[in-house]
Each structure stands twice: as structure tokens, then as C-alpha cells.
Design a protein around this motif. Sequence first.
Motif, PDB file in Angstrom:
ATOM      1  N   ALA A  99      -1.680 -18.908 -10.335  1.00 13.50           N
ATOM      2  CA  ALA A  99      -2.586 -18.869 -11.454  1.00 13.50           C
ATOM      3  C   ALA A  99      -3.394 -17.696 -11.683  1.00 13.50           C
ATOM      4  O   ALA A  99      -3.888 -17.499 -12.799  1.00 13.50           O
ATOM      5  CB  ALA A  99      -3.706 -19.965 -11.098  1.00 13.50           C
ATOM      6  N   ILE A 100      -2.926 -16.397 -10.558  1.00 10.69           N
ATOM      7  CA  ILE A 100      -3.664 -15.357 -10.838  1.00 10.69           C
ATOM      8  C   ILE A 100      -3.162 -14.665 -12.029  1.00 10.69           C
ATOM      9  O   ILE A 100      -4.220 -14.088 -12.729  1.00 10.69           O
ATOM     10  CB  ILE A 100      -3.701 -14.571  -9.554  1.00 10.69           C
ATOM     11  CG1 ILE A 100      -4.368 -15.077  -8.538  1.00 10.69           C
ATOM     12  CG2 ILE A 100      -3.887 -13.014  -9.854  1.00 10.69           C
ATOM     13  CD1 ILE A 100      -4.135 -14.580  -7.155  1.00 10.69           C
ATOM     14  N   LEU A 101      -1.908 -14.951 -12.199  1.00 10.36           N
ATOM     15  CA  LEU A 101      -1.447 -13.985 -13.685  1.00 10.36           C
ATOM     16  C   LEU A 101      -2.216 -14.257 -14.917  1.00 10.36           C
ATOM     17  O   LEU A 101      -2.576 -13.441 -15.381  1.00 10.36           O
ATOM     18  CB  LEU A 101      -0.065 -14.424 -13.950  1.00 10.36           C
ATOM     19  CG  LEU A 101       0.636 -14.053 -15.305  1.00 10.36           C
ATOM     20  CD1 LEU A 101       0.964 -12.468 -15.008  1.00 10.36           C
ATOM     21  CD2 LEU A 101       1.877 -14.780 -15.516  1.00 10.36           C
ATOM     22  N   PHE A 102      -2.457 -15.669 -15.178  1.00  8.75           N
ATOM     23  CA  PHE A 102      -3.331 -16.190 -16.185  1.00  8.75           C
ATOM     24  C   PHE A 102      -4.630 -15.836 -16.312  1.00  8.75           C
ATOM     25  O   PHE A 102      -5.138 -15.432 -17.275  1.00  8.75           O
ATOM     26  CB  PHE A 102      -3.003 -17.804 -16.554  1.00  8.75           C
ATOM     27  CG  PHE A 102      -1.566 -17.839 -16.707  1.00  8.75           C
ATOM     28  CD1 PHE A 102      -0.791 -17.512 -17.825  1.00  8.75           C
ATOM     29  CD2 PHE A 102      -1.169 -18.654 -15.720  1.00  8.75           C
ATOM     30  CE1 PHE A 102       0.515 -17.811 -17.920  1.00  8.75           C
ATOM     31  CE2 PHE A 102       0.518 -19.062 -15.949  1.00  8.75           C
ATOM     32  CZ  PHE A 102       1.234 -18.680 -16.926  1.00  8.75           C
ATOM     33  N   GLU A 103      -5.003 -15.845 -15.142  1.00  3.52           N
ATOM     34  CA  GLU A 103      -6.599 -15.345 -14.831  1.00  3.52           C
ATOM     35  C   GLU A 103      -6.713 -13.693 -15.258  1.00  3.52           C
ATOM     36  O   GLU A 103      -7.651 -13.396 -15.924  1.00  3.52           O
ATOM     37  CB  GLU A 103      -6.856 -15.526 -13.438  1.00  3.52           C
ATOM     38  CG  GLU A 103      -7.386 -17.082 -13.417  1.00  3.52           C
ATOM     39  CD  GLU A 103      -7.588 -17.454 -12.081  1.00  3.52           C
ATOM     40  OE1 GLU A 103      -7.937 -18.790 -12.018  1.00  3.52           O
ATOM     41  OE2 GLU A 103      -7.464 -16.809 -11.193  1.00  3.52           O
ATOM     42  N   THR A 104      -5.651 -12.825 -14.883  1.00  4.86           N
ATOM     43  CA  THR A 104      -5.799 -11.748 -15.067  1.00  4.86           C
ATOM     44  C   THR A 104      -5.563 -11.403 -16.762  1.00  4.86           C
ATOM     45  O   THR A 104      -6.219 -10.685 -17.333  1.00  4.86           O
ATOM     46  CB  THR A 104      -4.333 -11.066 -14.606  1.00  4.86           C
ATOM     47  OG1 THR A 104      -4.267 -11.417 -13.256  1.00  4.86           O
ATOM     48  CG2 THR A 104      -4.502  -9.431 -14.494  1.00  4.86           C
ATOM     49  N   HIS A 105      -4.513 -12.441 -17.189  1.00  7.53           N
ATOM     50  CA  HIS A 105      -4.466 -12.206 -18.680  1.00  7.53           C
ATOM     51  C   HIS A 105      -5.725 -12.573 -19.344  1.00  7.53           C
ATOM     52  O   HIS A 105      -6.422 -11.784 -20.300  1.00  7.53           O
ATOM     53  CB  HIS A 105      -3.393 -13.152 -19.171  1.00  7.53           C
ATOM     54  CG  HIS A 105      -2.035 -12.650 -18.989  1.00  7.53           C
ATOM     55  ND1 HIS A 105      -0.952 -13.219 -19.791  1.00  7.53           N
ATOM     56  CD2 HIS A 105      -1.349 -11.694 -18.407  1.00  7.53           C
ATOM     57  CE1 HIS A 105       0.094 -12.504 -19.244  1.00  7.53           C
ATOM     58  NE2 HIS A 105      -0.473 -11.566 -18.390  1.00  7.53           N
ATOM     59  N   ALA A 106      -6.514 -13.350 -18.979  1.00  6.17           N
ATOM     60  CA  ALA A 106      -7.855 -14.006 -19.356  1.00  6.17           C
ATOM     61  C   ALA A 106      -8.811 -12.620 -19.564  1.00  6.17           C
ATOM     62  O   ALA A 106      -9.588 -12.327 -20.451  1.00  6.17           O
ATOM     63  CB  ALA A 106      -8.446 -15.132 -18.797  1.00  6.17           C
ATOM     64  N   MET A 107      -8.636 -11.837 -18.527  1.00 10.02           N
ATOM     65  CA  MET A 107      -9.565 -10.808 -18.163  1.00 10.02           C
ATOM     66  C   MET A 107      -9.324  -9.639 -19.008  1.00 10.02           C
ATOM     67  O   MET A 107     -10.241  -9.150 -19.746  1.00 10.02           O
ATOM     68  CB  MET A 107      -9.378 -10.202 -16.848  1.00 10.02           C
ATOM     69  CG  MET A 107     -10.331 -10.976 -15.679  1.00 10.02           C
ATOM     70  SD  MET A 107      -9.813 -10.610 -14.043  1.00 10.02           S
ATOM     71  CE  MET A 107      -9.739  -8.914 -14.010  1.00 10.02           C
ATOM     72  N   PHE A 108      -8.007  -9.649 -19.611  1.00  9.09           N
ATOM     73  CA  PHE A 108      -7.638  -8.666 -20.448  1.00  9.09           C
ATOM     74  C   PHE A 108      -8.284  -9.000 -21.927  1.00  9.09           C
ATOM     75  O   PHE A 108      -8.473  -8.162 -22.808  1.00  9.09           O
ATOM     76  CB  PHE A 108      -5.942  -8.401 -20.880  1.00  9.09           C
ATOM     77  CG  PHE A 108      -5.442  -7.482 -19.761  1.00  9.09           C
ATOM     78  CD1 PHE A 108      -6.010  -6.354 -19.457  1.00  9.09           C
ATOM     79  CD2 PHE A 108      -4.316  -7.912 -18.889  1.00  9.09           C
ATOM     80  CE1 PHE A 108      -5.553  -5.507 -18.395  1.00  9.09           C
ATOM     81  CE2 PHE A 108      -3.747  -7.090 -18.083  1.00  9.09           C
ATOM     82  CZ  PHE A 108      -4.427  -5.866 -17.772  1.00  9.09           C
ATOM     83  N   VAL A 109      -8.059 -10.177 -22.290  1.00 12.13           N
ATOM     84  CA  VAL A 109      -8.571 -10.810 -23.564  1.00 12.13           C
ATOM     85  C   VAL A 109     -10.108 -10.441 -23.827  1.00 12.13           C
ATOM     86  O   VAL A 109     -10.462 -10.048 -24.995  1.00 12.13           O
ATOM     87  CB  VAL A 109      -8.464 -12.311 -23.537  1.00 12.13           C
ATOM     88  CG1 VAL A 109      -9.024 -12.857 -24.964  1.00 12.13           C
ATOM     89  CG2 VAL A 109      -7.028 -12.881 -23.699  1.00 12.13           C
ATOM     90  N   GLU A 110     -10.787 -10.296 -22.606  1.00 12.71           N
ATOM     91  CA  GLU A 110     -12.405  -9.936 -22.819  1.00 12.71           C
ATOM     92  C   GLU A 110     -12.600  -8.487 -22.555  1.00 12.71           C
ATOM     93  O   GLU A 110     -13.607  -8.129 -22.500  1.00 12.71           O
ATOM     94  CB  GLU A 110     -13.065 -10.925 -21.921  1.00 12.71           C
ATOM     95  CG  GLU A 110     -13.004 -12.375 -22.119  1.00 12.71           C
ATOM     96  CD  GLU A 110     -13.899 -13.408 -21.310  1.00 12.71           C
ATOM     97  OE1 GLU A 110     -14.593 -13.973 -22.036  1.00 12.71           O
ATOM     98  OE2 GLU A 110     -14.160 -13.276 -20.145  1.00 12.71           O
ATOM     99  N   ASP A 111     -11.633  -7.826 -22.170  1.00 12.24           N
ATOM    100  CA  ASP A 111     -11.682  -6.519 -21.644  1.00 12.24           C
ATOM    101  C   ASP A 111     -12.657  -5.813 -22.750  1.00 12.24           C
ATOM    102  O   ASP A 111     -12.092  -5.557 -23.765  1.00 12.24           O
ATOM    103  CB  ASP A 111     -10.410  -5.740 -21.337  1.00 12.24           C
ATOM    104  CG  ASP A 111     -10.707  -4.318 -20.894  1.00 12.24           C
ATOM    105  OD1 ASP A 111     -10.906  -4.214 -19.572  1.00 12.24           O
ATOM    106  OD2 ASP A 111     -10.602  -3.526 -21.484  1.00 12.24           O
ATOM    107  N   ASP A 112     -13.806  -5.087 -22.112  1.00 13.48           N
ATOM    108  CA  ASP A 112     -14.607  -4.452 -23.014  1.00 13.48           C
ATOM    109  C   ASP A 112     -13.846  -3.468 -23.863  1.00 13.48           C
ATOM    110  O   ASP A 112     -14.087  -3.225 -25.133  1.00 13.48           O
ATOM    111  CB  ASP A 112     -15.691  -3.493 -22.472  1.00 13.48           C
ATOM    112  CG  ASP A 112     -16.737  -4.801 -21.825  1.00 13.48           C
ATOM    113  OD1 ASP A 112     -16.790  -5.694 -22.447  1.00 13.48           O
ATOM    114  OD2 ASP A 112     -17.483  -4.139 -20.950  1.00 13.48           O
ATOM    115  N   ASP A 113     -13.081  -2.402 -23.323  1.00 10.90           N
ATOM    116  CA  ASP A 113     -12.196  -1.348 -23.968  1.00 10.90           C
ATOM    117  C   ASP A 113     -11.429  -1.761 -25.133  1.00 10.90           C
ATOM    118  O   ASP A 113     -11.267  -1.403 -26.235  1.00 10.90           O
ATOM    119  CB  ASP A 113     -11.504  -0.181 -23.012  1.00 10.90           C
ATOM    120  CG  ASP A 113     -12.721   0.331 -22.118  1.00 10.90           C
ATOM    121  OD1 ASP A 113     -13.844   0.556 -22.420  1.00 10.90           O
ATOM    122  OD2 ASP A 113     -12.119   0.633 -20.776  1.00 10.90           O
TER     123      ASP A 113
END
Length: 552
Positions: A70-84
Motif C-alpha cells: 500500500a506504501i506505493l499509493f500513499e507515496t503517490h498521494a504525498m506527491f499529489v499534495e507536495d508543496d513544491d
Amino acid sequence: MILIQGKGVSKGVEKGPIYFFQRHDNTVTKQTVDDLEAEKARLAAAQEQSMQQLADLAEKCRAEAGDESAILFETHAMFVEDDDYVECIQETMEEEHCNAEYAVQVAGEQFAAMFAAMDDAYMRARAADIRDVTQRILNNLMGIVEGGIDSEDPVILCADDLAPSETVQLDKSKILGFVTQGGSGNSHTAILARTMGIPAICGAGSALKAEYSGRTAYIDGETGEMVLDPDDITLAKFRDKHQKQKELKELLQTMKGQEDVTLDGRKMMVYCNIGSPDDVAAVLANDGQGIGLFRSEFLYLAANDYPTEDEQFEAYKTVAAAMDGKRVVIRTLDIGADKQVDYFNLNKEENPAMGLRAIRICLNRPEVFRTQLRALYRASAYGKVAIMFPMITSVWEVKECRRACKSVMDELKAEGIPFNPDTEIGIMIETPASIMMAPELAKLVDFFSVGTNDLTQYTLACDRQCNDLGKFFDPHHPAVLRALKMAADAAHAAGIWIGICGELGADLSLLHTFLAIGIDELSVTPSAVLPLRAEIRKSIAQTCTLELLYNS
Ligand code: PEP
Ligand code: MG
């Protein structure tokens, strides 16, 4: 009752709702927008939709395979919201007064390039994640359904025809069978259906209408029949066949774990053809003894840009490790002809089957070739990898391939990266020239694998994609079978093994001819392994004859 008659290209009977494949234009163009606030709201909605999809995927993965997957998709979710990343999108929109699609694409390219240039291999591999996340947001902005099928339930997928680059994107778990208006038995839709072990019909023509969407269809991939509103007799026949199919599948399960050996002790290696690491599950489920053809070009077809060395390495390593010491023959890039990849920017050709394709592209583009060979040799440290070159016609091509391999091995050695220096090297025999040159070619390699789809096409001068050729495209033609014998004799004289990885390998009516010719390996679609094993175990190799080679 409506009967649509096509050509059965992958056996099996199925019933399900018709779904017509929707083709979307996913090219992003820059557009000026007047209402920037409305555009930002559209972006926010697409981001929110992406977050929801990723949360659903993570939850599904956690339930099926545990926390780690599941970590892969959680990492992707972090990218969607990544500030930069988000700031970069918004800045482009504000500065250029442009549409959200364009700004997302710009940010995706910038961030992927930034990750790809990093020293650390783990960080470099994140470039693929950024591209994936960017594509997800773009799809949501453009209303494109991931996996191409907007249905909760599995469907009978219908289309005019499907390009290899389209089939790789499909959500396979939603497909019960394929029916196409065009196509041929050798098209990649047919090959995919056989890999999945589901029915497929091609050449259904204009009788297959988009207006049938949503209606229930009964399809038979053996007879090529698709029926809507069946009468009682047809329905009874369909149910009977469905039941027999189920019983046969159960019976074949008893073949699992058995040896591929004839009654008089001749062993055959029964391997599988795959197009992606996902297909390994089918190989293992059908007890394939190895992988005789991994069509690596599907990694390129599934991507929007050249797959990096790390991305390829991960894919090859996954397959090699999953096969746990069993041989995995990975074919180098075989694009061109029917497999077109936009970002290669190949010139349009009058006659692409005879144009710049397969090994010709690799030898003309040493950097593309080097990247793939590095990934392959790196993966060789994790299993029994063998490398195979497609569409060989000349001795100099093989020598050049070997030089490229040597140079890659020297690089890896200097960098202290592990690899297997004894990795087997083989070539595909799929042109008449390679048959004529087989004695010389055999001295340069560890194995031959005959691509009968192309060998038939080039020997008989019959386009493998053309459905109208009917009886003229005849892989049983004595010319094709004699060519096989010539290649086998040359291979054995040089002390190397020879296999068949074209579709003909699974043709049970030719098994005795293959045994008489002395073929050592048959690489077939995973669903064909157990029927082939059952037939091999009933055969007596010594009594097999070459009769069909002289049946002109
Ligand atoms: C063949 O030509 O038989 C073969 C196995 O290669 P492909 O079908 O991918 O061209
Ligand atoms: Mg081929």
C-alpha cells in the motif's frame, strides 16, 4: 437472435455485457484561459479525485497484500499534495494564464527530470512515480478512465481494433473476452487474450455495432461466433460448452507438477511467453517451466517516454526473481511494424514490416540499446536471465550485439555492479535470411528461438496483420516447416538448443512434427502449457515423422 460471425483467435466461451472501447485524445495542448479561478477549481477537483482514487487503491492493496504494497499509493498521494509540485503548477497557470492540463504536464516533466538526474538510485526511480501521478491528475482533468473501461463489472470488450499501446493500458481484471471488427490471429490483442486464457474473436466487421453497448453477448473464441438474444438451442449449446470448458480446466489441473516428457523419455522444455511482470502470475499458475519470450517492448509501449535503466531493471529483476532460478529469456526491444511507440519518432514507412524495426533500431540507436542491456545484465544477478535479439538477418548484426554486450559488461565490472558474465545469448529465427545463415549464426550464440509469426509472414510473403489473406497465411506450409528443420539441424550441429516462441508452438496438431524435427523447447501462452503437457506425455517421440514437411 443476432449472430455476428468473426474469426476465433483465442478459445473459450463467455457471456457478459458488451463494452465498446472509447478512444480518447490524451495529447495536452496549451490554451489561454480567461477565468483563472474556474481553472484552479478544476485543478483542485482533479487533485481531490486523485487523492480519493489513491486512498481507495492503498486500502485495496492493504487488504489483499499487506501494508508494504500500500506504501506505493500513499507515496503517490504525498506527491499529489507536495508543496513544491503544486506551487509549480499554480505558478505556471498564473504566469502563463494557461489551462490546468498544460501546467500539470510542465510540472510533471520538470520534477521527473529533476529526480532522473539524481545520483541516488532510489531517488532516480521516483521519476516514474512522478510521471504516474502526473498522468493520474491529467486523466482526471480530461475525464479519462484509468484502465480504459468505465464499468464496475467485467465486460466483453469490443473495438474496431486495438493497438498494442492501447492493450497495455487496459484493466485486465475487467475483461471477459475481446471482439474486434478488424485484427488477425497474430495481432497482439489475440496474443494478449491467449496469455490471459480468455476468448477472442477478430474480423467481426461492420456487423459489430457500437449501438450494442450494454447488451449481453455470448462469445465463442473457437467458432468465432458472437450471439445476442440467443434462441433456446443456441443457449443450450453455449451452456453445454461452458460446462465442458470448466470440466476440462479441472482435468488439466492434474497435469501440474508433472514432467514434460514423452512416453519414450524425450524431454521438452515447455516455457511461457509474457509481455509484462504481471503475466508471471499466469506462468506460475499454469506451471510453466520457464519464460521463453518476455516481449520487453511492452514496457516501452506502456510508457510515455523512454523507460529508464532503473525502471527496466526493476521489471526484469522482478520476473527473474519470481521465476526462482528457472530460465527467463528476455527479448530486446522489438518495436516498429505493428508496435509503434510515439516518442521514438520513427519515420512513417511505406512497408513497416520490412522497415526500421527491432534489432535494426537498437543497432542504429546505441544509447537506447545500451540502457536496455545494462538493465538486463544487472537483472542477471537475480535469476537465470537469457538475452535474445529479434529480427536477425546477418552475422554482422550478431557480432555487433555481442560487442554491445561486452562493452556493457566491462562498464558494470568497472562500476562494481553484480551481473552474470555467462548470461546466455540467443537470437530469434524469424527471417528467411536467418534460416539460410543458420549454420554460421549458430556458432555465435547459445540458442535459437523461432518466431513463427514473422517467419511465416516473411517466408510466404503474407502480412501477418492482414485478415483477408485467409488460407494464404498458412503456418503449416511445408516451406515454414522445412525452414524449422533447417534451423534445428544447424543448431544441433553447433551444439545449441532450439525453441519455438511463435504462436505455432502451441499448435497441438504439430507437436509430433516438432518432436520429429528435434525442437527442444516450446514457449507458449501460459494457458496452453497444461494442454501441451498432456499431449507430450501421451506421445512417443521415436514414432513421430517428418511427413508434413513433404506434404506439398
Ligand atoms: C514471432 O514473430 O513469432 C514472435 C514470437 O515475435 P512477435 O510475435 O512479438 O513479433
Ligand atoms: Mg516476431
